[in-house]
Design an enzyme around this catalytic site. Sequence first.
Site, PDB file in Angstrom:
ATOM      1  N   ALA A 277      15.129  83.334  31.812  1.00  0.00           N
ATOM      2  CA  ALA A 277      15.715  82.387  31.202  1.00  0.00           C
ATOM      3  C   ALA A 277      15.006  81.236  31.114  1.00  0.00           C
ATOM      4  O   ALA A 277      13.431  81.774  32.014  1.00  0.00           O
ATOM      5  CB  ALA A 277      16.847  81.274  32.397  1.00  0.00           C
ATOM      6  N   HIS A 278      15.103  80.122  31.070  1.00  0.00           N
ATOM      7  CA  HIS A 278      14.050  78.854  30.380  1.00  0.00           C
ATOM      8  C   HIS A 278      13.471  78.214  31.706  1.00  0.00           C
ATOM      9  O   HIS A 278      14.293  77.754  32.938  1.00  0.00           O
ATOM     10  CB  HIS A 278      14.991  78.079  29.714  1.00  0.00           C
ATOM     11  CG  HIS A 278      15.933  77.316  29.933  1.00  0.00           C
ATOM     12  ND1 HIS A 278      16.537  76.804  29.466  1.00  0.00           N
ATOM     13  CD2 HIS A 278      16.591  77.069  31.098  1.00  0.00           C
ATOM     14  CE1 HIS A 278      17.949  75.949  29.744  1.00  0.00           C
ATOM     15  NE2 HIS A 278      17.283  76.757  30.950  1.00  0.00           N
ATOM     16  N   ASN A 279      12.003  77.523  31.169  1.00  0.00           N
ATOM     17  CA  ASN A 279      11.462  77.414  32.268  1.00  0.00           C
ATOM     18  C   ASN A 279      11.173  78.243  33.920  1.00  0.00           C
ATOM     19  O   ASN A 279      10.663  77.290  34.667  1.00  0.00           O
ATOM     20  CB  ASN A 279      12.100  76.093  32.645  1.00  0.00           C
ATOM     21  CG  ASN A 279      11.966  74.939  31.634  1.00  0.00           C
ATOM     22  OD1 ASN A 279      13.169  75.104  30.747  1.00  0.00           O
ATOM     23  ND2 ASN A 279      10.703  74.732  30.899  1.00  0.00           N
TER      24      ASN A 279
END
Length: 345
Positions: free
Chosen positions: A237-239
């Site tokens: 997922a993001h980051n």
Amino acid sequence: MKISLKELANKFNLKYIGDENHEVSGVATLTKANTHQLSFLANSKYKSQLKQTKAGIVILSDKDKGEYAGNCLISENPYVDFAKVATLFQNTKPNFKGIHTTAIIAQSAKIGKNVCIGPYCVVGENSEIAQDSHLEAHVTIGNNCKIGSNCQIKANVVISCDCKIGNRVIIHPGAIIGADGFGLARDKDKWIKVPQLGAVQIGDDCEIGANTTIDRGTLDDTILEQDVRLDNQIQIAHNVHIGAHTVMAGCSAVAGSAKIGKNCFIGGGVGILGHLQVCDNVTLQSMALVTHSIRKAGSYSSITPLQKTEDWRKNAVRFKHLDKLARKLQKLEKRNNDNRQQNKN
């Protein structure tokens, strides 16, 4: 290609026993190999197969060399050396040269020497592909991307805008790099999409499995350090930030902004919740669910082992009562301690 026992020993700095001129042209298991193939023994439970194997050369450890009368290479780590030898017989060359006539390359894109771009690929504006990289059919590279040298990008891979891929990276078919992260803000009775303005950075010597998705960051980038190996059908997922030399098996998932350390081994189907930290040198056994940060190296598990269905159903009911049982036990322990204290007095 054909290569002799002596040539293999010299190339990989190994000792050998047997006919130095014997040549092999491929690899196989001990049970399937023929005299023109190389095999290996890394697990002692397969030692009995040494007596029946027809392999032309076997890689094995010094302690096992007495069990085999044929040509062999002596290794401190037979599996690692087998992996190195096997690369000699691996066909990684593209089945085409240059840029296919159906590929669409932006005029502002920079294409390095000996780059191969297959049918129906798209390379966006201001993107760069360094020398000796190969793009198979239907690969899409967005705008402002940078692809390092000697990369292998397999069919139907999508690398969205602004992403950076290091050198010698392998990305298998269907992988998606830089899709929007799952960012939503609740506005009373509806959802507002949060723009995903970061990108993805993938370090040198990484490998991304088929149909794996690595989302772009919301503001900062999603990062894989060098030599990270992801299996098929993984969700990053993001980051998320994954440290160097970490390996993740298939169908695992890491939620947003989690940070995973270096040299971690993550089993199949593992879930890691968002904003958690996993320190270096952690092993997570298959199907584990990480619900809190891990700050001490070691091996962790969390799922109930396989049981007969009737036993599992009984235990599942008991799980619901664990808190009540724990409270009763605490009361009994307290009462017992109080009684002991009174008897002392």
